[in-house]
Design an enzyme around this catalytic site. Structure first.
Site, PDB file in Angstrom:
ATOM      1  N   HIS A   1       0.820  -1.214   0.000  1.00 42.12           N
ATOM      2  CA  HIS A   1       0.000   0.000   0.000  1.00 42.12           C
ATOM      3  C   HIS A   1       0.857   1.267   0.000  1.00 42.12           C
ATOM      4  O   HIS A   1       0.517   2.250  -0.674  1.00 42.12           O
ATOM      5  CB  HIS A   1      -0.945  -0.017   1.200  1.00 42.12           C
ATOM      6  CG  HIS A   1      -2.024  -1.041   1.087  1.00 42.12           C
ATOM      7  ND1 HIS A   1      -2.373  -1.871   2.124  1.00 42.12           N
ATOM      8  CD2 HIS A   1      -2.825  -1.390   0.047  1.00 42.12           C
ATOM      9  CE1 HIS A   1      -3.348  -2.678   1.738  1.00 42.12           C
ATOM     10  NE2 HIS A   1      -3.630  -2.404   0.481  1.00 42.12           N
TER      11      HIS A   1
ATOM     12  N   ASP B   1     -17.240  -0.400 -12.967  1.00 37.65           N
ATOM     13  CA  ASP B   1     -16.205  -0.920 -13.857  1.00 37.65           C
ATOM     14  C   ASP B   1     -15.147   0.160 -14.074  1.00 37.65           C
ATOM     15  O   ASP B   1     -15.425   1.219 -14.647  1.00 37.65           O
ATOM     16  CB  ASP B   1     -16.855  -1.313 -15.183  1.00 37.65           C
ATOM     17  CG  ASP B   1     -15.883  -1.904 -16.184  1.00 37.65           C
ATOM     18  OD1 ASP B   1     -14.654  -1.769 -15.987  1.00 37.65           O
ATOM     19  OD2 ASP B   1     -16.337  -2.502 -17.165  1.00 37.65           O
TER      20      ASP B   1
ATOM     21  N   ASP C   1      -4.682  -0.444  -8.604  1.00 39.93           N
ATOM     22  CA  ASP C   1      -4.425  -1.392  -7.521  1.00 39.93           C
ATOM     23  C   ASP C   1      -5.350  -2.579  -7.750  1.00 39.93           C
ATOM     24  O   ASP C   1      -6.432  -2.677  -7.177  1.00 39.93           O
ATOM     25  CB  ASP C   1      -4.713  -0.694  -6.182  1.00 39.93           C
ATOM     26  CG  ASP C   1      -4.563  -1.620  -4.982  1.00 39.93           C
ATOM     27  OD1 ASP C   1      -4.238  -2.808  -5.180  1.00 39.93           O
ATOM     28  OD2 ASP C   1      -4.810  -1.164  -3.857  1.00 39.93           O
TER      29      ASP C   1
ATOM     30  N   THR D   1      -6.087  -6.928  -8.939  1.00 42.93           N
ATOM     31  CA  THR D   1      -5.646  -8.308  -8.831  1.00 42.93           C
ATOM     32  C   THR D   1      -4.795  -8.648 -10.059  1.00 42.93           C
ATOM     33  O   THR D   1      -4.506  -7.794 -10.900  1.00 42.93           O
ATOM     34  CB  THR D   1      -6.857  -9.241  -8.736  1.00 42.93           C
ATOM     35  OG1 THR D   1      -7.740  -8.990  -9.843  1.00 42.93           O
ATOM     36  CG2 THR D   1      -7.634  -8.997  -7.438  1.00 42.93           C
ATOM     37  N   ASP D   2      -4.391  -9.907 -10.175  1.00 42.58           N
ATOM     38  CA  ASP D   2      -3.589 -10.354 -11.308  1.00 42.58           C
ATOM     39  C   ASP D   2      -4.351 -10.141 -12.625  1.00 42.58           C
ATOM     40  O   ASP D   2      -5.581 -10.037 -12.632  1.00 42.58           O
ATOM     41  CB  ASP D   2      -3.235 -11.838 -11.148  1.00 42.58           C
ATOM     42  CG  ASP D   2      -2.389 -12.092  -9.917  1.00 42.58           C
ATOM     43  OD1 ASP D   2      -1.692 -11.166  -9.467  1.00 42.58           O
ATOM     44  OD2 ASP D   2      -2.429 -13.227  -9.386  1.00 42.58           O
TER      45      ASP D   2
ATOM     46  N   PRO E   1     -11.678 -10.268 -13.725  1.00 41.58           N
ATOM     47  CA  PRO E   1     -12.128  -8.873 -13.791  1.00 41.58           C
ATOM     48  C   PRO E   1     -11.018  -7.875 -14.099  1.00 41.58           C
ATOM     49  O   PRO E   1     -11.290  -6.801 -14.627  1.00 41.58           O
ATOM     50  CB  PRO E   1     -12.704  -8.630 -12.376  1.00 41.58           C
ATOM     51  CG  PRO E   1     -13.043  -9.973 -11.853  1.00 41.58           C
ATOM     52  CD  PRO E   1     -12.034 -10.909 -12.443  1.00 41.58           C
TER      53      PRO E   1
END
Length: 285
Positions: A67, A142, A161, A163-164, A168
């Site tokens: 963070h 979105d 920030d 996810t891989d 999504p």
């Protein structure tokens, strides 16, 4: 991809032939949202653990590395970032760090899955301390659509920030999305995105940097930092800038910052900009 056996949660990372595991007391929560599956575990040594689609997202003990490095290097590089947008960031830890900067006048967080934020509020309340800040706006939408519709030349900083780059988040790692972000940024504006492990995902970092330049960003730099709960334990963020370089930052401001951090400082900023030889060779720096 992952197992929870004999009081351990283990995530196997097939492409690097490695795994990371944490000893747990119990699984506290599990649900499947319209976007992904989310689990919360209570570990013996690392506090709470959030898992999305079998992949570790954060622990209470080590999330500060990520963070802080997703927010402060960019904010201390920009001379005066007033308007910030965070795409993803559902656990709200990056939002909290952004709003430590008094110069920030508005920070919009666009997270596609509201359940990530609601579970963070329940199990990681310390990360959500800034959610009630009048400068903060939480949108559950979105992020790709949001940036495509963003007013041109209206933002100072965009932080992705996510996810891989599967599910999504897959559409956040290409030139079309970067072009939307480039258009939304003012001159000198900065874009920063988590860019996975330099040891396991160097080809992805190369393609991201190439796509950022294709979108119009003139300067691109990749910063590295430790992240124990992610594959290989070593992670990165890639910054790109519109119409200016990324070689300098407000070092005096970082040295005299009026808030506490656990990892980031001026010396860490300088060292994170230094690149190991194998990365220099592969990335052409």
């Amino acid at each position: 991809m992952s197992t929870s056996e004999q009081s351990w949660f283990t995530e196997a990372h097939e492409s690097s032939g490695s795994s990371i595991g944490f000893r747990t007391h119990a699984r506290l929560h599990a649900e499947k949202t319209p976007f992904q599956s989310i689990e919360i575990y209570d570990s013996t040594d690392w506090g709470k653990l959030m898992v999305i689609d079998g992949c570790m997202m954060l622990t209470t003990r080590d999330n500060f590395f990520y963070h802080e490095m997703m927010s402060h290097p960019a904010l201390f590089t920009h001379p005066r970032a007033k308007r910030v947008v965070i795409i993803g960031g559902g656990d709200c830890g990056t939002l909290r760090e952004v709003l430590r900067h008094e110069v920030v006048e508005s920070a919009v967080q666009v997270e596609i899955d509201e359940r990530v934020t609601r579970l963070a509020e329940e199990y990681f309340p310390e990360l959500c301390e800034a959610n009630g800040d009048p400068r903060a706006q939480l949108l559950f939408d979105d992020g790709i659509k949001y940036m495509a519709e963003c007013e041109p030349d209206s933002l100072d900083l965009v932080i992705v920030d996510s996810t891989d780059p599967v599910g999504p988040a897959e559409g956040l790692f290409n030139a079309a999305f970067y072009t939307s972000c480039f258009k939304a940024l003012r001159g000198g504006g900065i874009f920063v995105q988590q860019s996975e492990s330099p040891l396991a995902h160097l080809d992805l970092i190369k393609s991201m940097r190439s796509a950022m330049r294709t979108a119009g960003f003139q300067a691109v730099r990749t910063l590295t930092f430790p992240q124990p709960c992610y594959p290989t334990g070593w992670w990165s963020a890639t910054m790109a800038r519109k119409g200016a370089d990324l070689s300098g930052f407000r070092e005096r401001g970082a040295q005299t910052k009026q808030f506490n951090t656990r990892y980031y400082n001026a010396e860490i900023h300088k060292s994170a900009l230094s690149m190991p030889e194998f990365m220099r060779a592969e990335l052409g720096e």
